[in-house]
Design a protein around this motif. Structure first.
Motif, PDB file in Angstrom:
ATOM      1  N   ILE A  66      22.864  13.917   5.308  1.00 33.14           N
ATOM      2  CA  ILE A  66      24.019  14.356   6.098  1.00 33.14           C
ATOM      3  C   ILE A  66      23.544  15.341   7.166  1.00 33.14           C
ATOM      4  CG2 ILE A  66      26.229  15.568   6.023  1.00 33.14           C
ATOM      5  CD1 ILE A  66      26.581  14.497   3.164  1.00 33.14           C
ATOM      6  N   GLY A  67      23.942  15.103   8.407  1.00 35.58           N
ATOM      7  CA  GLY A  67      23.440  15.919   9.509  1.00 35.58           C
ATOM      8  C   GLY A  67      21.960  15.718   9.733  1.00 35.58           C
ATOM      9  N   GLY A  68      21.483  14.506   9.423  1.00 37.43           N
ATOM     10  CA  GLY A  68      20.046  14.235   9.427  1.00 37.43           C
ATOM     11  C   GLY A  68      19.378  14.405  10.771  1.00 37.43           C
ATOM     12  N   ASP A  69      20.124  14.199  11.876  1.00 35.55           N
ATOM     13  CA  ASP A  69      19.489  14.333  13.186  1.00 35.55           C
ATOM     14  C   ASP A  69      19.170  15.778  13.524  1.00 35.55           C
ATOM     15  OD1 ASP A  69      22.192  14.781  13.319  1.00 35.55           O
ATOM     16  OD2 ASP A  69      22.592  13.264  14.838  1.00 35.55           O
ATOM     17  N   GLY A  70      19.678  16.720  12.734  1.00 37.37           N
ATOM     18  CA  GLY A  70      19.300  18.116  12.885  1.00 37.37           C
ATOM     19  C   GLY A  70      18.355  18.592  11.797  1.00 37.37           C
ATOM     20  N   ILE A  71      17.908  17.660  10.928  1.00 37.53           N
ATOM     21  CA  ILE A  71      17.053  18.003   9.790  1.00 37.53           C
ATOM     22  C   ILE A  71      15.702  17.292   9.861  1.00 37.53           C
ATOM     23  CG2 ILE A  71      16.826  17.814   7.278  1.00 37.53           C
ATOM     24  CD1 ILE A  71      19.892  18.108   7.122  1.00 37.53           C
ATOM     25  N   ILE A 114      14.747  11.064  12.197  1.00 36.32           N
ATOM     26  CA  ILE A 114      16.151  10.745  12.497  1.00 36.32           C
ATOM     27  C   ILE A 114      16.528  11.279  13.872  1.00 36.32           C
ATOM     28  CG2 ILE A 114      18.547  11.046  11.787  1.00 36.32           C
ATOM     29  CD1 ILE A 114      17.629  11.227   8.909  1.00 36.32           C
ATOM     30  N   ALA A 115      16.058  12.486  14.213  1.00 36.48           N
ATOM     31  CA  ALA A 115      16.329  13.033  15.544  1.00 36.48           C
ATOM     32  C   ALA A 115      15.788  12.112  16.629  1.00 36.48           C
ATOM     33  CB  ALA A 115      15.727  14.427  15.672  1.00 36.48           C
ATOM     34  N   ALA A 116      14.578  11.613  16.425  1.00 32.97           N
ATOM     35  CA  ALA A 116      13.989  10.678  17.391  1.00 32.97           C
ATOM     36  C   ALA A 116      14.833   9.414  17.501  1.00 32.97           C
ATOM     37  CB  ALA A 116      12.558  10.343  16.976  1.00 32.97           C
ATOM     38  N   ALA A 117      15.309   8.912  16.353  1.00 35.17           N
ATOM     39  CA  ALA A 117      16.151   7.716  16.363  1.00 35.17           C
ATOM     40  C   ALA A 117      17.454   7.971  17.114  1.00 35.17           C
ATOM     41  CB  ALA A 117      16.431   7.269  14.933  1.00 35.17           C
ATOM     42  N   SER A 118      18.016   9.159  16.950  1.00 35.64           N
ATOM     43  CA  SER A 118      19.283   9.459  17.630  1.00 35.64           C
ATOM     44  C   SER A 118      19.097   9.485  19.141  1.00 35.64           C
ATOM     45  CB  SER A 118      19.859  10.789  17.133  1.00 35.64           C
ATOM     46  OG  SER A 118      19.194  11.915  17.690  1.00 35.64           O
ATOM     47  N   ILE A 119      17.963  10.001  19.595  1.00 33.34           N
ATOM     48  CA  ILE A 119      17.683  10.067  21.036  1.00 33.34           C
ATOM     49  C   ILE A 119      17.487   8.664  21.606  1.00 33.34           C
ATOM     50  CG2 ILE A 119      15.954  10.792  22.725  1.00 33.34           C
ATOM     51  CD1 ILE A 119      15.566  13.319  20.896  1.00 33.34           C
ATOM     52  N   ILE A 120      16.702   7.848  20.928  1.00 31.11           N
ATOM     53  CA  ILE A 120      16.446   6.496  21.425  1.00 31.11           C
ATOM     54  C   ILE A 120      17.722   5.663  21.419  1.00 31.11           C
ATOM     55  CG2 ILE A 120      15.254   4.330  20.880  1.00 31.11           C
ATOM     56  CD1 ILE A 120      12.843   6.093  20.068  1.00 31.11           C
TER      57      ILE A 120
END
Length: 207
Positions: free
Chosen positions: A129-134, A138-144
């Motif tokens: 939960i909130g993985g793009d900030g952890i 996941i953060a890289a996936a959110s950007i792409i």
């Protein structure tokens, strides 16, 4: 800020998966799967974060570095407006995630997936939960996923220029709603979403 702790703790090939486009009134949902074959370098790690928290400039710099990196596997998948209407938005998000994983090129040992509802994937899953900030993956996936979807919506805006999709990515902004009132619903609008459904029903009733 996200870090590489979850990936390092598991070992093996760990992929981060995130989707973009759950809430817009138009356009597909897009997911990305990103796996680092070795830990990202310090410069890239400092850039990566939840795509929603980044400025457009920083997001673009991070995207370019990710696409140029030699220690990264990337898969991108989408689910169309038709599929969203057929199976609902939650299932369409999961479909896009599975397609992104299929395009990664290798089966990971673990998938770190942003959110709390697990998609059906052919590998072990850990929901974050909130993985793009952890998680950096996941953060890289959110950007792409975001850059990919934003570019797609900008291309659609060339043919449908009344809705401001190049700026609002299909979300229900004032410009988008104004375009709907003057130009009506396009094939790229999600007819199952309440604002679009209500507009169609009102037009049918008026006729």
């Amino acid at each position: 800020m996200p870090d590489y702790a979850l990936e390092a703790a598991h070992g093996g090939l760990v992929v981060g998966i995130d989707e973009v486009g759950r809430g817009p009134l138009a356009g597909p949902v897009v997911a990305a799967a990103v796996a680092f074959t070795s830990p990202p370098d310090e410069m890239l790690s400092r850039l990566l974060d939840d795509s929603k928290k980044l400025t457009a400039k920083r997001r673009m710099v991070a995207y370019d570095l990710l696409m140029q990196a030699s220690n990264i596997l990337i898969g991108v998948g989408a689910a169309s407006v038709t599929e969203i209407e057929q199976i609902n938005i939650a299932q369409a998000c999961h479909l896009a995630m599975r397609r992104a994983l299929d395009r990664l090129g290798r089966m990971p040992d673990l998938a770190l997936v942003d959110g709390k509802h697990a998609p059906k994937l052919p590998c072990p899953i850990q929901m974050v939960i909130g993985g793009d900030g952890i998680s950096l993956s996941i953060a890289a996936a959110s950007i792409i996923a975001k850059i990919t979807r934003d570019r797609l919506m900008a291309r659609l805006a060339v043919r449908h220029d009344a809705y401001g999709w190049e700026r609002n990515a299909g979300y229900g902004t004032a410009v988008h709603m104004s375009g709907l009132k003057t130009q009506g619903v396009t094939p790229h609008h999600r007819r199952g979403f309440a604002p679009i459904r209500n507009m169609i029903e009102a037009e049918a009733h008026a006729a």
